[in-house]
Write an enzyme that holds these catalytic residues in place. Structure first.
Site, PDB file in Angstrom:
ATOM      1  N   ASP A   8       0.852  -1.185   0.000  1.00 36.10           N
ATOM      2  CA  ASP A   8       0.000   0.000   0.000  1.00 36.10           C
ATOM      3  C   ASP A   8       0.887   1.232   0.000  1.00 36.10           C
ATOM      4  O   ASP A   8       1.781   1.366   0.844  1.00 36.10           O
ATOM      5  CB  ASP A   8      -0.904   0.042   1.236  1.00 36.10           C
ATOM      6  CG  ASP A   8      -2.010  -0.995   1.190  1.00 36.10           C
ATOM      7  OD1 ASP A   8      -2.125  -1.681   0.163  1.00 36.10           O
ATOM      8  OD2 ASP A   8      -2.740  -1.113   2.185  1.00 36.10           O
ATOM      9  N   ASP A 128     -15.358  -4.224  -3.173  1.00 34.76           N
ATOM     10  CA  ASP A 128     -15.239  -4.192  -1.722  1.00 34.76           C
ATOM     11  C   ASP A 128     -16.566  -4.593  -1.097  1.00 34.76           C
ATOM     12  O   ASP A 128     -17.620  -4.074  -1.497  1.00 34.76           O
ATOM     13  CB  ASP A 128     -14.858  -2.794  -1.232  1.00 34.76           C
ATOM     14  CG  ASP A 128     -13.504  -2.348  -1.749  1.00 34.76           C
ATOM     15  OD1 ASP A 128     -12.688  -3.223  -2.078  1.00 34.76           O
ATOM     16  OD2 ASP A 128     -13.263  -1.128  -1.807  1.00 34.76           O
TER      17      ASP A 128
END
Length: 242
Positions: A8, A128
């Site tokens: 990330d 998601d």
């Protein structure tokens, strides 16, 4: 099943977040070196999430991404902030191998269909989920459809591969939500790359048996809870065809 290590990016550093934009740990200030270490461990594809892109709605960290693509020696799959076709073109031109279409772009099914027509399986959709519902943006709680309905829409637009993240498990190190993942995989018609909460070799084995096409693993590799080479062996690691 393929094992894909994850990084990330947050303001040019390697970060892992939890349930919002503030709760995070910085694991490295040198993302390129982190990618090189993963390559040396056997990675051929690294998943990068542009966290600044997630929260801003547009792609960020371009200089860092360019450096990684040029010198990292691995293929890059990128998610975060990809909200229009221009973003997709920019990233693929930059040298990113595969781009994850965000929920912002998915709001218009015609745009997803155009992306598939233009770029084929170099694009996949990021989905998601939380409690069976598809989350519309990042870590916000707004829901739009059930996960199964969203998959159906994506499939109709030509998507053959999705990256499914159970948000409540992402970065929490509590193990995957196998029930939700099973429903996603069993929706049929798409390959499912699973992310979020994968914290053990046993979880990898279970995901493989469930039919996941890939497991995307971040925190567990950084903390040493999962050895990347052992994970590949456990998964019977195989490459995705592009």
């Amino acid at each position: 099943m393929q094992i894909i290590p994850a990084i990330d990016l947050r303001e040019g550093a390697c970060s892992r977040i939890f349930t919002d934009s503030a709760a995070q740990n910085i694991y490295s200030n040198d993302p390129l070196q982190q990618v090189i270490l993963l390559k040396e461990a056997g990675a051929s594809l690294v998943h990068i999430t542009d966290l600044d892109g997630v929260f801003s709605g547009h792609i960020c960290n371009i200089p860092v991404l360019q450096e990684i693509v040029t010198f990292g020696g691995v293929d890059i799959q990128l998610s975060g902030g990809v909200s229009n076709l221009r973003h997709v073109e920019t990233l693929l031109t930059l040298g990113v191998k595969r781009v994850v279409l965000s929920t912002a772009l998915q709001r218009e099914q015609s745009l997803v269909a155009q992306a598939v027509q233009l770029y084929g399986d170099r694009v996949l959709a990021g989905l998601d989920g939380r409690d069976g519902m598809a989350i519309t943006e990042g870590f916000e709680t707004t829901v739009r459809n059930t996960v199964q309905h969203q998959i159906k829409m994506l499939r109709e637009a030509g998507i053959i591969r999705i990256m499914y993240t159970e948000l409540i498990r992402a970065g929490a190190f509590k193990g995957p939500n196998f029930e939700g993942i099973a429903k996603t995989i069993n929706s049929g018609g798409v390959e499912v790359l699973v992310a979020g909460g994968i914290n053990s070799l046993a979880a990898i084995t279970k995901l493989k048996l469930m039919g996941a096409r890939a497991a995307i693993i971040g925190k567990a590799i950084y903390t040493g809870a999962i050895d990347f080479k052992q994970a590949m062996q456990e998964a019977g690691h195989s490459e995705l065809l592009i």
